[in-house]
Design a protein around this motif. Sequence first.
Motif, PDB file in Angstrom:
ATOM      1  N   ILE A   1      42.591  46.213  40.879  1.00 11.07           N
ATOM      2  CA  ILE A   1      42.101  45.768  42.190  1.00 11.07           C
ATOM      3  C   ILE A   1      40.598  46.018  42.225  1.00 11.07           C
ATOM      4  O   ILE A   1      40.147  47.158  42.028  1.00 11.07           O
ATOM      5  N   CYS A   2      39.828  44.975  42.451  1.00  6.08           N
ATOM      6  CA  CYS A   2      38.377  45.137  42.609  1.00  6.08           C
ATOM      7  C   CYS A   2      38.011  44.370  43.879  1.00  6.08           C
ATOM      8  O   CYS A   2      37.734  43.175  43.848  1.00  6.08           O
ATOM      9  N   SER A   3      38.063  45.082  44.990  1.00  4.51           N
ATOM     10  CA  SER A   3      37.991  44.435  46.294  1.00  4.51           C
ATOM     11  C   SER A   3      36.677  44.761  46.995  1.00  4.51           C
ATOM     12  O   SER A   3      36.312  45.935  47.132  1.00  4.51           O
TER      13      SER A   3
ATOM     14  N   TYR B   1      26.308  36.805  37.967  1.00  2.00           N
ATOM     15  CA  TYR B   1      26.544  38.150  37.470  1.00  2.00           C
ATOM     16  C   TYR B   1      27.962  38.606  37.804  1.00  2.00           C
ATOM     17  O   TYR B   1      28.629  39.263  37.008  1.00  2.00           O
ATOM     18  N   GLN B   2      28.442  38.186  38.988  1.00  2.00           N
ATOM     19  CA  GLN B   2      29.838  38.493  39.362  1.00  2.00           C
ATOM     20  C   GLN B   2      30.782  38.004  38.281  1.00  2.00           C
ATOM     21  O   GLN B   2      31.715  38.677  37.880  1.00  2.00           O
ATOM     22  N   ARG B   3      30.525  36.782  37.810  1.00  2.00           N
ATOM     23  CA  ARG B   3      31.437  36.163  36.843  1.00  2.00           C
ATOM     24  C   ARG B   3      31.436  36.903  35.523  1.00  2.00           C
ATOM     25  O   ARG B   3      32.482  37.106  34.907  1.00  2.00           O
ATOM     26  N   GLU B   4      30.255  37.342  35.131  1.00  2.00           N
ATOM     27  CA  GLU B   4      30.150  38.112  33.888  1.00  2.00           C
ATOM     28  C   GLU B   4      30.954  39.418  34.025  1.00  2.00           C
ATOM     29  O   GLU B   4      31.661  39.822  33.109  1.00  2.00           O
ATOM     30  N   ILE B   5      30.842  40.043  35.184  1.00  2.00           N
ATOM     31  CA  ILE B   5      31.536  41.326  35.402  1.00  2.00           C
ATOM     32  C   ILE B   5      33.060  41.110  35.373  1.00  2.00           C
ATOM     33  O   ILE B   5      33.795  41.882  34.766  1.00  2.00           O
ATOM     34  N   ILE B   6      33.508  40.009  35.995  1.00  2.00           N
ATOM     35  CA  ILE B   6      34.958  39.757  36.020  1.00  2.00           C
ATOM     36  C   ILE B   6      35.493  39.561  34.605  1.00  2.00           C
ATOM     37  O   ILE B   6      36.535  40.120  34.242  1.00  2.00           O
TER      38      ILE B   6
ATOM     39  N   PHE C   1      46.118  37.263  40.411  1.00  2.00           N
ATOM     40  CA  PHE C   1      46.024  36.379  39.247  1.00  2.00           C
ATOM     41  C   PHE C   1      46.508  37.118  38.014  1.00  2.00           C
ATOM     42  O   PHE C   1      46.622  38.338  37.995  1.00  2.00           O
ATOM     43  N   THR C   2      46.756  36.332  36.966  1.00  2.00           N
ATOM     44  CA  THR C   2      47.172  36.895  35.693  1.00  2.00           C
ATOM     45  C   THR C   2      46.548  36.070  34.574  1.00  2.00           C
ATOM     46  O   THR C   2      46.096  34.947  34.810  1.00  2.00           O
ATOM     47  N   GLY C   3      46.538  36.621  33.384  1.00  2.00           N
ATOM     48  CA  GLY C   3      46.067  35.850  32.242  1.00  2.00           C
ATOM     49  C   GLY C   3      47.202  35.064  31.608  1.00  2.00           C
ATOM     50  O   GLY C   3      46.992  34.267  30.703  1.00  2.00           O
ATOM     51  N   ARG C   4      48.445  35.307  32.096  1.00  2.00           N
ATOM     52  CA  ARG C   4      49.607  34.638  31.491  1.00  2.00           C
ATOM     53  C   ARG C   4      49.702  33.195  31.933  1.00  2.00           C
ATOM     54  O   ARG C   4      49.076  32.784  32.901  1.00  2.00           O
ATOM     55  N   THR C   5      50.570  32.429  31.283  1.00  2.00           N
ATOM     56  CA  THR C   5      50.752  31.047  31.705  1.00  2.00           C
ATOM     57  C   THR C   5      51.930  30.966  32.669  1.00  2.00           C
ATOM     58  O   THR C   5      52.786  31.844  32.703  1.00  2.00           O
ATOM     59  N   MET C   6      51.943  29.898  33.440  1.00  2.00           N
ATOM     60  CA  MET C   6      52.999  29.703  34.440  1.00  2.00           C
ATOM     61  C   MET C   6      54.374  29.673  33.801  1.00  2.00           C
ATOM     62  O   MET C   6      55.340  30.134  34.375  1.00  2.00           O
ATOM     63  N   GLU C   7      54.466  29.111  32.562  1.00  2.00           N
ATOM     64  CA  GLU C   7      55.787  28.993  31.911  1.00  2.00           C
ATOM     65  C   GLU C   7      56.414  30.377  31.731  1.00  2.00           C
ATOM     66  O   GLU C   7      57.593  30.573  31.957  1.00  2.00           O
TER      67      GLU C   7
ATOM     68  N   HIS D   1      43.443  41.472  41.156  1.00  2.00           N
ATOM     69  CA  HIS D   1      42.910  40.915  42.402  1.00  2.00           C
ATOM     70  C   HIS D   1      41.428  41.239  42.434  1.00  2.00           C
ATOM     71  O   HIS D   1      41.055  42.409  42.405  1.00  2.00           O
ATOM     72  N   VAL D   2      40.594  40.217  42.430  1.00  2.00           N
ATOM     73  CA  VAL D   2      39.159  40.446  42.620  1.00  2.00           C
ATOM     74  C   VAL D   2      38.722  39.614  43.819  1.00  2.00           C
ATOM     75  O   VAL D   2      39.044  38.435  43.912  1.00  2.00           O
ATOM     76  N   ALA D   3      38.032  40.241  44.739  1.00  2.00           N
ATOM     77  CA  ALA D   3      37.653  39.534  45.967  1.00  2.00           C
ATOM     78  C   ALA D   3      36.259  39.969  46.398  1.00  2.00           C
ATOM     79  O   ALA D   3      35.897  41.127  46.217  1.00  2.00           O
TER      80      ALA D   3
END
Length: 239
Positions: free
Chosen positions: A175-177, A187-192, A230-236, A206-208
């Motif tokens: 969680i990074c809220s 820079y936010q994107r690089e950190i994520i 969110f997850t790094g996995r695929t929907m399948e 969760h990043v918000a």
Amino acid sequence: MADTNKNERHVYDANLDSHSDLQRFFEGDNLVVATRFFRNAALFEQLRSMVIPNLLNSGLQGRGTLHIWSAGCSDGRESYSLAMAARNSLDDLGYQGVAVRVRGSDLSRLQIEMARKGVYRISTSDWSTLDPYRQNFEELGATIWQIASNIKGLVEFVVEDIIEAQMDAKFDILICSLVLLYYQPQYQREIIQQLVKAVRPEGFFHVAPVGRRWLKSQGFEPLPGSSLFFTGRTMEILA
Ligand SMILES: C[S@@+](CC[C@H](N)C(=O)[O-])C[C@H]1O[C@@H](n2cnc3c(N)ncnc32)[C@H](O)[C@@H]1O
């Protein structure tokens, strides 16, 4: 992120040229460290109803411990809320044997000192949210409460800059809220990209506030039915 030029780390409305300036900025301003217990009700609801059941389906019981990272945890109320919600949820589902470990990290030494004490002023109105967790607090004075040892023992706090944290992929939940909003978008994107490396392949984050569209464009999948995780996995795999 060793190559990043720290002079590019400007937070909005502040002219920060060094790491210690950044630390001072977050230590000296009450507004930027503002937090609450169970601040985002929907997040805790989705944690209980979707995230933890999903992790149990993907073998959490066999792994034995639910690892959560609360990155940018301020004075610890977020981390303790996560510990209470996760413990309570696992117990309700009959998984008393699965341990909970929460890692709270923040750039501000002052906030981490407060977090380690785990003593908070709690007003009557706060109890409307906290009432289901009252057994996790011990009264010290009129409105002063301490986190009970059963929950305190689940949480460890560290002073750490999320930008420099190099974590193994060991967390089931990150969680990074309301942390990255102080940084410029690129820079936010690089950190994520860096942060999510700390999440297990089966895990959720969760990043918000960060746009869902951008997260999807980076190959991350929303947890079906969830507006926040969110997850790094695929929907399948999730289906
Ligand atoms: C508005 S508070 C959010 C607290 C909590 N996450 C919540 O949602 O209630 C923002 C926190 O992020 C921390 N922070 C900002 N930049 C950080 C960084 N680079 N590394 C670690 N913590 C950071 C600040 O010190 C502050 O405590």
